[in-house]
Enzyme design. Structure first.
Site, PDB file in Angstrom:
ATOM      1  N   GLU A  47     126.452 144.087  18.192  1.00 54.49           N
ATOM      2  CA  GLU A  47     126.972 145.206  18.977  1.00 54.49           C
ATOM      3  C   GLU A  47     128.049 145.919  18.162  1.00 54.49           C
ATOM      4  O   GLU A  47     128.797 145.288  17.409  1.00 54.49           O
ATOM      5  CB  GLU A  47     127.576 144.665  20.268  1.00 54.49           C
ATOM      6  N   ASN A 110     127.607 152.781  24.837  1.00 52.41           N
ATOM      7  CA  ASN A 110     127.517 151.622  23.958  1.00 52.41           C
ATOM      8  C   ASN A 110     126.023 151.360  23.786  1.00 52.41           C
ATOM      9  O   ASN A 110     125.351 150.921  24.728  1.00 52.41           O
ATOM     10  CB  ASN A 110     128.232 150.427  24.594  1.00 52.41           C
ATOM     11  N   LYS A 127     124.070 150.169  27.070  1.00 56.09           N
ATOM     12  CA  LYS A 127     124.639 149.029  27.797  1.00 56.09           C
ATOM     13  C   LYS A 127     124.905 149.362  29.263  1.00 56.09           C
ATOM     14  O   LYS A 127     125.552 150.363  29.582  1.00 56.09           O
ATOM     15  CB  LYS A 127     125.927 148.588  27.103  1.00 56.09           C
ATOM     16  N   GLU A 146     136.130 149.177  27.755  1.00 57.60           N
ATOM     17  CA  GLU A 146     134.759 149.694  27.733  1.00 57.60           C
ATOM     18  C   GLU A 146     134.486 150.613  28.916  1.00 57.60           C
ATOM     19  O   GLU A 146     133.755 151.597  28.800  1.00 57.60           O
ATOM     20  CB  GLU A 146     133.753 148.542  27.701  1.00 57.60           C
ATOM     21  N   CYS A 172     125.761 142.437  24.654  1.00 64.68           N
ATOM     22  CA  CYS A 172     126.957 141.674  24.997  1.00 64.68           C
ATOM     23  C   CYS A 172     126.974 141.207  26.456  1.00 64.68           C
ATOM     24  O   CYS A 172     126.250 140.290  26.820  1.00 64.68           O
ATOM     25  CB  CYS A 172     128.198 142.484  24.653  1.00 64.68           C
ATOM     26  N   ASN A 197     130.267 141.422  20.831  1.00 62.76           N
ATOM     27  CA  ASN A 197     131.629 141.296  20.302  1.00 62.76           C
ATOM     28  C   ASN A 197     132.434 140.683  21.439  1.00 62.76           C
ATOM     29  O   ASN A 197     132.831 141.402  22.370  1.00 62.76           O
ATOM     30  CB  ASN A 197     132.238 142.656  19.958  1.00 62.76           C
TER      31      ASN A 197
END
Length: 317
Positions: A47, A110, A127, A146, A172, A197
């Protein structure tokens, strides 16, 4: 369907704030060539593989945020990776921050892409399960923003026919949610790949590293077995300018067993020759979806998000 596929998980060590994308791509290329020497046909990068994990930093100037985003893929910096993959006949998964103009506005996601052995993009995923918070917190050692810097993904959980099988993507925190895998399994995925991550420290509560790693593996091992699929998870790991990301890159078989895992927090390639038919007996027996699933009783999964929305069913008991 092919009977086997040799897959590599290409873990990255830390990327500092001072490291350029050009330097990072050189590292990705080195991992690609190493994987090729092992006979790998499909390699999974992490990621946000091109930059440091920037959501840990509070930024109020959008220009400062956007310098971590890619407006085109491939672009001048990443084109050598696509060219090398085509030359070697290797496909790959790559995570990055994506800035695009859609619906007459700028949008930020993302994102991960699936690239075939011909060097062309086959699929894109954005994501969905964004962790963290959107406002600055003064009570934590670092931020996890995020929810501030990205929108929730709008492409759903797609799957793509490639490498003689059908592949799905996640990123993730998606790995912690069982719905992620089940939707892709219902869309035929036999391999799910993801990059992550993950900070060693949970800013919401104390949780020792051994438990963080246990949960990291537990959710994927259970999902692999419950959906008869291979899962390949690739970390960015180590200390990024003093902030630690745990490793734990691994390849998990449809039996739920970890068949290969990283041993460092540095740039590292792990490999496994995946038997693509291994999950058949699982999907034809205990997890035979058509035979055993009872969707008439699964309504709350899509009709409510939390227990606060709980419907009173006591009258039916």
């Amino acid at each position: 369907m092919e009977s086997s596929l040799k897959i590599g998980s290409a873990q990255l060590g830390p990327i500092s704030l001072a490291e350029s994308r050009y330097d990072v791509v050189k590292r990705l290329l080195a991992l690609l060539y190493k994987a090729h020497s092992f006979g790998v046909k499909f390699i999974v990068f992490p990621e946000l593989a091109l930059t440091t994990f920037f959501p840990r930093y509070w930024m109020t100037n959008q220009v400062d945020v956007d310098r971590y985003f890619e407006t085109k893929m491939p672009n001048e910096v990443t084109q050598p990776l696509f060219d090398a993959a085509k030359k070697l006949g290797i496909g790959f998964y790559l995570g990055f921050a994506e800035l695009s103009e859609e619906d007459n506005r700028i949008r930020r996601f993302n994102t991960s892409i699936l690239v075939g052995p011909d060097g062309k993009i086959i699929g894109k995923y954005r994501k969905i399960h964004l962790p963290g918070h959107s406002e600055k917190r003064d009570d934590v050692p670092f931020q996890h923003l995020e929810k501030r810097y990205f929108e929730v993904g709008n492409l759903g959980f797609g799957t793509w026919p490639v490498f003689g099988t059908r592949v799905g993507m996640a990123i993730c925190n998606d790995r912690r949610w069982p719905e992620t895998y089940r939707v892709m399994a219902l869309r035929g995925a036999r391999v799910v790949v993801l990059g992550f991550n993950t900070p060693t420290e949970n800013i919401n509560h104390d949780e020792p590293l051994h438990l963080r790693m246990f949960h990291h593996r537990l959710v994927m091992q259970a999902a692999a077995y419950q959906n008869g699929m291979w899962i390949v998870a690739t970390a960015k790991a180590g200390y990024e300018d003093g902030f630690h990301l745990h490793g734990g890159s691994c390849i998990i078989s449809p039996t739920g067993e970890i068949v290969s895992q990283s041993t460092t927090e540095d740039d590292e390639v792990i490999v496994y020759d995946c038997n693509l038919k291994l999950g058949d007996y699982i999907l034809n027996s205990v997890f035979n979806f058509k035979k055993h699933r009872r969707i008439e009783h699964y309504g709350p999964i899509t009709s409510q998000t939390g227990v606060d929305d709980l419907i009173d069913v006591s009258s039916k008991l």
